[in-house]
Design a protein around this motif. Structure first.
Motif, PDB file in Angstrom:
ATOM      1  N   TYR A 312      -1.874 -20.994  -0.342  1.00  0.00           N
ATOM      2  CA  TYR A 312      -0.929 -20.968  -1.468  1.00  0.00           C
ATOM      3  C   TYR A 312       0.241 -19.997  -1.291  1.00  0.00           C
ATOM      4  O   TYR A 312       1.087 -19.888  -2.179  1.00  0.00           O
ATOM      5  CB  TYR A 312      -1.667 -20.615  -2.770  1.00  0.00           C
ATOM      6  CG  TYR A 312      -2.626 -21.684  -3.216  1.00  0.00           C
ATOM      7  CD1 TYR A 312      -2.186 -22.803  -3.933  1.00  0.00           C
ATOM      8  CD2 TYR A 312      -3.989 -21.590  -2.933  1.00  0.00           C
ATOM      9  CE1 TYR A 312      -3.066 -23.783  -4.353  1.00  0.00           C
ATOM     10  CE2 TYR A 312      -4.887 -22.569  -3.350  1.00  0.00           C
ATOM     11  CZ  TYR A 312      -4.416 -23.661  -4.053  1.00  0.00           C
ATOM     12  OH  TYR A 312      -5.300 -24.630  -4.464  1.00  0.00           O
ATOM     13  N   GLY A 313       0.281 -19.264  -0.198  1.00  0.00           N
ATOM     14  CA  GLY A 313       1.365 -18.315   0.020  1.00  0.00           C
ATOM     15  C   GLY A 313       1.296 -17.090  -0.862  1.00  0.00           C
ATOM     16  O   GLY A 313       2.311 -16.473  -1.167  1.00  0.00           O
ATOM     17  N   TYR A 314       0.068 -16.700  -1.263  1.00  0.00           N
ATOM     18  CA  TYR A 314      -0.110 -15.550  -2.148  1.00  0.00           C
ATOM     19  C   TYR A 314       0.119 -14.241  -1.407  1.00  0.00           C
ATOM     20  O   TYR A 314      -0.484 -13.995  -0.368  1.00  0.00           O
ATOM     21  CB  TYR A 314      -1.527 -15.557  -2.731  1.00  0.00           C
ATOM     22  CG  TYR A 314      -1.925 -14.261  -3.412  1.00  0.00           C
ATOM     23  CD1 TYR A 314      -1.494 -13.981  -4.708  1.00  0.00           C
ATOM     24  CD2 TYR A 314      -2.740 -13.319  -2.774  1.00  0.00           C
ATOM     25  CE1 TYR A 314      -1.867 -12.801  -5.350  1.00  0.00           C
ATOM     26  CE2 TYR A 314      -3.118 -12.134  -3.407  1.00  0.00           C
ATOM     27  CZ  TYR A 314      -2.680 -11.892  -4.685  1.00  0.00           C
ATOM     28  OH  TYR A 314      -3.047 -10.728  -5.317  1.00  0.00           O
ATOM     29  N   GLU A 315       1.014 -13.399  -1.962  1.00  0.00           N
ATOM     30  CA  GLU A 315       1.242 -12.073  -1.401  1.00  0.00           C
ATOM     31  C   GLU A 315       1.507 -11.084  -2.534  1.00  0.00           C
ATOM     32  O   GLU A 315       2.532 -11.195  -3.216  1.00  0.00           O
ATOM     33  CB  GLU A 315       2.437 -12.073  -0.441  1.00  0.00           C
ATOM     34  CG  GLU A 315       2.161 -12.725   0.904  1.00  0.00           C
ATOM     35  CD  GLU A 315       3.320 -12.518   1.882  1.00  0.00           C
ATOM     36  OE1 GLU A 315       3.266 -11.547   2.658  1.00  0.00           O
ATOM     37  OE2 GLU A 315       4.276 -13.308   1.837  1.00  0.00           O
ATOM     38  N   PRO A 316       0.604 -10.121  -2.769  1.00  0.00           N
ATOM     39  CA  PRO A 316       0.851  -9.117  -3.805  1.00  0.00           C
ATOM     40  C   PRO A 316       2.007  -8.201  -3.420  1.00  0.00           C
ATOM     41  O   PRO A 316       2.157  -7.842  -2.250  1.00  0.00           O
ATOM     42  CB  PRO A 316      -0.472  -8.350  -3.863  1.00  0.00           C
ATOM     43  CG  PRO A 316      -1.113  -8.566  -2.540  1.00  0.00           C
ATOM     44  CD  PRO A 316      -0.676  -9.925  -2.071  1.00  0.00           C
ATOM     45  N   LEU A 317       2.834  -7.828  -4.392  1.00  0.00           N
ATOM     46  CA  LEU A 317       4.065  -7.088  -4.105  1.00  0.00           C
ATOM     47  C   LEU A 317       4.118  -5.704  -4.750  1.00  0.00           C
ATOM     48  O   LEU A 317       4.977  -4.891  -4.397  1.00  0.00           O
ATOM     49  CB  LEU A 317       5.276  -7.901  -4.583  1.00  0.00           C
ATOM     50  CG  LEU A 317       5.455  -9.296  -3.966  1.00  0.00           C
ATOM     51  CD1 LEU A 317       6.569 -10.049  -4.676  1.00  0.00           C
ATOM     52  CD2 LEU A 317       5.738  -9.184  -2.472  1.00  0.00           C
ATOM     53  N   THR A 318       3.233  -5.421  -5.705  1.00  0.00           N
ATOM     54  CA  THR A 318       3.355  -4.209  -6.508  1.00  0.00           C
ATOM     55  C   THR A 318       2.543  -3.053  -5.926  1.00  0.00           C
ATOM     56  O   THR A 318       1.335  -3.176  -5.745  1.00  0.00           O
ATOM     57  CB  THR A 318       2.900  -4.464  -7.960  1.00  0.00           C
ATOM     58  OG1 THR A 318       3.553  -5.646  -8.448  1.00  0.00           O
ATOM     59  CG2 THR A 318       3.248  -3.286  -8.857  1.00  0.00           C
ATOM     60  N   SER A 319       3.203  -1.927  -5.669  1.00  0.00           N
ATOM     61  CA  SER A 319       2.519  -0.743  -5.171  1.00  0.00           C
ATOM     62  C   SER A 319       1.755  -0.074  -6.309  1.00  0.00           C
ATOM     63  O   SER A 319       2.073  -0.276  -7.494  1.00  0.00           O
ATOM     64  CB  SER A 319       3.525   0.255  -4.593  1.00  0.00           C
ATOM     65  OG  SER A 319       4.335   0.790  -5.626  1.00  0.00           O
ATOM     66  N   VAL A 320       0.754   0.727  -5.958  1.00  0.00           N
ATOM     67  CA  VAL A 320      -0.003   1.458  -6.971  1.00  0.00           C
ATOM     68  C   VAL A 320       0.924   2.384  -7.761  1.00  0.00           C
ATOM     69  O   VAL A 320       0.820   2.492  -8.989  1.00  0.00           O
ATOM     70  CB  VAL A 320      -1.159   2.250  -6.323  1.00  0.00           C
ATOM     71  CG1 VAL A 320      -1.731   3.280  -7.300  1.00  0.00           C
ATOM     72  CG2 VAL A 320      -2.265   1.297  -5.890  1.00  0.00           C
ATOM     73  N   LYS A 321       1.860   3.031  -7.086  1.00  0.00           N
ATOM     74  CA  LYS A 321       2.804   3.928  -7.758  1.00  0.00           C
ATOM     75  C   LYS A 321       3.576   3.201  -8.855  1.00  0.00           C
ATOM     76  O   LYS A 321       3.666   3.670  -9.995  1.00  0.00           O
ATOM     77  CB  LYS A 321       3.779   4.520  -6.738  1.00  0.00           C
ATOM     78  CG  LYS A 321       4.830   5.429  -7.342  1.00  0.00           C
ATOM     79  CD  LYS A 321       5.834   5.915  -6.291  1.00  0.00           C
ATOM     80  CE  LYS A 321       6.948   6.732  -6.933  1.00  0.00           C
ATOM     81  NZ  LYS A 321       7.961   7.154  -5.928  1.00  0.00           N
ATOM     82  N   ASP A 322       4.127   2.029  -8.521  1.00  0.00           N
ATOM     83  CA  ASP A 322       4.902   1.259  -9.509  1.00  0.00           C
ATOM     84  C   ASP A 322       4.010   0.700 -10.600  1.00  0.00           C
ATOM     85  O   ASP A 322       4.377   0.693 -11.783  1.00  0.00           O
ATOM     86  CB  ASP A 322       5.654   0.115  -8.813  1.00  0.00           C
ATOM     87  CG  ASP A 322       6.795   0.613  -7.932  1.00  0.00           C
ATOM     88  OD1 ASP A 322       7.186   1.789  -8.082  1.00  0.00           O
ATOM     89  OD2 ASP A 322       7.276  -0.167  -7.082  1.00  0.00           O
ATOM     90  N   GLY A 323       2.828   0.220 -10.213  1.00  0.00           N
ATOM     91  CA  GLY A 323       1.901  -0.353 -11.185  1.00  0.00           C
ATOM     92  C   GLY A 323       1.426   0.673 -12.193  1.00  0.00           C
ATOM     93  O   GLY A 323       1.373   0.408 -13.401  1.00  0.00           O
ATOM     94  N   VAL A 324       1.088   1.861 -11.718  1.00  0.00           N
ATOM     95  CA  VAL A 324       0.647   2.939 -12.600  1.00  0.00           C
ATOM     96  C   VAL A 324       1.763   3.324 -13.573  1.00  0.00           C
ATOM     97  O   VAL A 324       1.534   3.498 -14.778  1.00  0.00           O
ATOM     98  CB  VAL A 324       0.197   4.170 -11.768  1.00  0.00           C
ATOM     99  CG1 VAL A 324       0.082   5.416 -12.649  1.00  0.00           C
ATOM    100  CG2 VAL A 324      -1.139   3.883 -11.085  1.00  0.00           C
TER     101      VAL A 324
END
Length: 339
Positions: A312-324
């Motif tokens: 499906y071309g799944y690739e997570p993009l969000t870093s822990v720093k940004d997510g937090v």
């Protein structure tokens, strides 16, 4: 498409409903709004979807004030063997995304029957509804907890998962087995998603991200289990939702009707590093209460997401720093508005 999303008042379900509606799909959200955690948080999520508390009644379909005919909500138990089949007959769904479940690893040690009712009886009822109403695609939430004490990393869907260490994990493993049976017998496409430690705005109050943030802001101690020697594949909610959307909207290149995927970040973070990221964002040190390992808990989770990337071309993009940072911004805004 017309899509049933169960667990619509939950963390992942709420975000999925918002995203599906924004893409032009017609969504029926279902949830029993149980009291496992703060009901007001669930009702606040529904309010954002245009469903007011005063309009909610059991087995009554409510139309969104915001999205109108694009979003409806019904309060219903998944294990309701009279009203759930009726809903399927009346609505003629194109596909189903099942995110409803009794959640929580530790709670499953205290109340195992709640997990049997919702996660096993409810799931079979859903499978039967799909079968009898000719719904040919079911995407459902499994969990990384099925890997138990697996020490081989990263966790692969090819690994043996016959040794769950919590009742919650056992019910999720049973969901996968039942889905396989229905795929084999009735030609229903079933896609199980093993979620890895999802966090982000509107997250569950019983999860680490919420517990740590709430404690640090309010000068309360946080419980650090296994002396901090834990790692989790923390995955931001937006990345999870984009993965689920791809699976719902696109056909896989695989001819296999029964499939399992890990859906995570593929980059485990040490628990103490995660706490440090929260401390930096808030600007305050945590009061740490060092605890032993908890029954039913695992030392490390680490997702091999190759299958989801390939199909499906799944690739997570969000870093822990940004997510937090995004979670903490939401937390402060939500509780300021509540006050």
């Amino acid at each position: 498409m017309k899509i049933l999303v169960t667990g619509a008042a939950g963390f992942i379900g709420y975000h999925l409903c918002e995203r599906l509606v924004s893409l032009g799909h017609e969504v029926i959200g279902l949830d029993n709004i149980n009291g496992y955690y703060d009901v007001e948080l669930k009702l606040a999520r529904l309010k954002n979807l245009g469903i007011l508390k005063s309009t909610i009644d059991y087995n009554t379909l409510v139309t969104s004030d915001i999205h109108r005919a694009q979003f409806h909500f019904i309060k219903l138990n998944l294990e309701d063997q009279e009203n759930l089949p009726t809903l399927f007959i009346e609505q003629s769904f194109d596909m189903v995304c099942n995110l409803a479940a009794q959640a929580g690893v530790r709670y499953s040690l205290e109340k195992p029957m709640k997990y049997v009712e919702s996660n096993i009886v409810g799931f079979v009822n859903l499978l039967e509804c799909c079968r009898n109403s000719k719904v040919n695609k079911l995407v459902y939430a499994s969990s990384s907890s099925v890997y138990g004490m697996n020490e081989k990393v990263p966790f692969s869907t090819d690994d043996n998962v016959d040794f769950p260490i919590s009742m919650y994990a056992a019910t999720k493993k049973s969901n996968e087995l039942m889905a396989h049976t229905y795929s084999h017998l009735f030609n229903i496409e079933t896609i199980g998603l093993r979620f890895f430690t999802v966090y982000g705005p509107w997250g569950r109050p019983d999860m680490a991200m919420f517990l740590f943030t709430d404690a640090i802001i309010n000068d309360k101690p946080i419980k650090v289990f296994n002396k901090g020697n834990l790692s989790r594949d923390f995955t931001f909610i937006d990345d999870i939702i984009e993965g689920v959307i791809k699976i719902l909207e696109k056909n896989s290149c695989s001819n296999n009707l029964y499939r399992l995927y890990n859906i995570g970040n593929g980059n485990p973070v040490k628990l103490l590093d995660f706490i440090e990221a929260i401390e930096r964002t808030i600007g305050k040190k945590a009061i740490k209460e060092i605890m032993p390992m908890q029954p039913g808990d695992v030392k490390k989770t680490f997702a091999d997401t190759t299958g989801l990337l390939n199909d499906y071309g799944y690739e997570p993009l969000t870093s822990v720093k940004d997510g937090v940072a995004k979670f903490i911004a939401w937390y402060k805004e939500y509780y300021d508005s509540e006050a």
